[in-house]
Enzyme design. Structure first.
Site: not given
Length: 122
Positions: A14, A38
């Site tokens: 990631y 997020d």
């Protein structure tokens, strides 16, 4: 269930995907029905297409990730990392804890990013 080494490798991939500017590399880590929140408290982004758009926009903003310590595994199906997100064009830094939950195939089914106003530095 994914083991902690598999989860840690996924989180490193990631971070590496961000560094390469490769939203598809990041998105490939997620299950088709995954959810990204997020920061936690914002409406979730659901499904791979929406998640890819989310990461394409984040990477397109020039955001860079720097790990603040080692990636942490668990005895369960989650792993976490502390990192700093830098957006150079906005002269912005955000200190974040990201917690990823994995399915039995090693795909991320949930990403939750923990940060609030006190974690933003300009």
């Amino acid at each position: 269930m994914a083991d902690q080494e598999q989860m840690k490798r996924a989180l490193q991939t990631y971070v590496d995907g961000f560094a390469k500017g490769d939203a598809a590399m990041v998105t490939a880590l997620f299950a088709a029905d995954a959810v990204v929140e997020d920061p936690v408290g914002n409406p979730p982004v659901s499904g791979r297409a929406a998640i890819e758009e989310f990461y394409r926009n984040a990477i397109g903003s020039g955001a860079r990730l720097t790990l603040d310590g080692p990636i942490r595994g668990s005895h369960g199906n989650a792993a976490a990392m502390a990192l700093t997100v830098e957006v150079p064009g906005a002269d912005l830094r955000i200190r974040v804890i990201e917690v990823m939950t994995f399915d039995d195939h090693g795909k991320i089914v949930e990403m939750r990013a923990y940060w609030g106003p006190d974690d933003v530095v300009q």
